[in-house]
Write an enzyme that holds these catalytic residues in place. Structure first.
Site, short mmCIF file in Angstrom:
data_model
loop_
_atom_site.label_atom_id
_atom_site.label_comp_id
_atom_site.label_asym_id
_atom_site.label_seq_id
_atom_site.Cartn_x
_atom_site.Cartn_y
_atom_site.Cartn_z
CB CYS A 73 32.53 58.53 38.66
SG CYS A 73 33.01 57.91 37.15
NE ARG B 43 34.73 52.17 31.26
CZ ARG B 43 33.49 52.60 31.33
NH1 ARG B 43 33.12 53.02 29.95
NH2 ARG B 43 32.96 53.04 32.37
CG HIS C 84 34.62 54.76 41.40
ND1 HIS C 84 33.22 55.22 41.88
CD2 HIS C 84 34.61 54.83 40.10
CE1 HIS C 84 32.65 55.67 40.46
NE2 HIS C 84 33.41 55.34 39.60
N1 GLN Z 1 29.07 56.59 32.84
C1 GLN Z 1 30.08 57.44 33.25
C2 GLN Z 1 31.31 57.28 32.21
O1 GLN Z 1 31.58 56.28 31.76
C3 GLN Z 1 30.57 57.67 34.51
C4 GLN Z 1 31.11 56.15 34.97
C5 GLN Z 1 30.91 56.11 36.53
O2 GLN Z 1 30.27 57.03 37.27
N2 GLN Z 1 31.77 55.11 37.19
O3 GLN Z 1 32.22 58.19 32.22
#
Ligand code: GLN
Length: 220
Positions: A96, A131, A195
């Site tokens: 990520c 998102r 994740h």
């Molecule tokens: N902050 C980054 C995004 O929102 C990565 C998120 C994460 O690593 N879970 O895309």
């Protein structure tokens, strides 16, 4: 016979460890133990010295935008060693936010441009409508993966000949909502939005452990 040790560098564990990404390291250590190896893990954080070639594997987990912006500045000190390490076909996994920072930049929801290492040709942008959050399922060359994603950044490859996708989506978004692909592979480096942690998928964990130990043998 002396027990062989696998050395892992965990980049910015204190700042980049969302949704249990450190579980990836625990699973790998468990596999190495089963195979008769010990494992040491060094956390590399702000201001620490780091030579990637001291390690058998480099791990870089996910993080929130603020932590990512702090890490991105410090990280530039390690651009040379990381790009040489990646080019030398040595194993690395970025999850990520850690994946995003291997690319050119990440444009956040706040309109901030977080400069990545620019080692690999891709970029990440925020778009207002959604998102990407939820369960994911995708097919890789090592079989099916089931995981969890939560990111606002959408990743696009700038050089599709150089990079490969890590997986083909069955469920969820992966890199972005437009292309149906998850993550990135270049030589022995994998980037993924998964994740959960990703390596609870033992097919991937064992394939990565094989790669790390193979690489270690070449070195010995
Ligand atoms: N902050 C980054 C995004 O929102 C990565 C998120 C994460 O690593 N879970 O895309």
């Amino acid at each position: 016979m002396t027990t062989q040790n696998v050395k892992i560098a965990y980049l910015y564990e204190d700042l980049m460890n969302t949704y249990g990404d450190s579980g990836d390291i625990k699973i790998l250590s468990y596999i190495f133990k089963q195979r008769g190896f010990t494992t040491t893990v060094d956390t590399i954080s702000i201001d620490d010295q780091f030579n990637a070639f001291d390690y058998d594997f480099v791990f870089f987990g996910g993080g929130q935008d603020f932590e990512q912006s702090v890490v991105a500045v410090d990280l530039q000190r390690h651009k040379k060693t990381l790009s040489e390490y990646i080019e030398a076909d040595k194993p690395m996994l970025g999850i990520c936010g850690g994946y995003q920072l291997l690319g050119e930049y990440y444009l956040t929801s706040a309109g901030e441009k977080i400069q990545g290492l620019n080692i690999l040709p891709f970029h990440t942008v925020f778009k207002a409508d959604s998102r990407m959050i939820g369960d994911t399922k995708y097919e890789t060359k090592w079989g099916t993966v089931e995981a969890f994603e939560n990111h606002s950044g959408r990743t696009y490859f700038d050089d599709k000949d150089k990079l490969s996708f890590f997986g083909k989506m069955v469920e969820g978004y992966g890199n972005n909502p437009d292309e149906g692909h998850e993550g990135m592979m270049y030589k022995s480096t994998i980037g993924s939005y998964s994740h959960g942690p990703l390596l609870k998928n033992m097919n991937i964990a064992n394939a990565l452990a094989d790669k790390i130990l193979e690489n270690k043998k070449v070195q010995a």
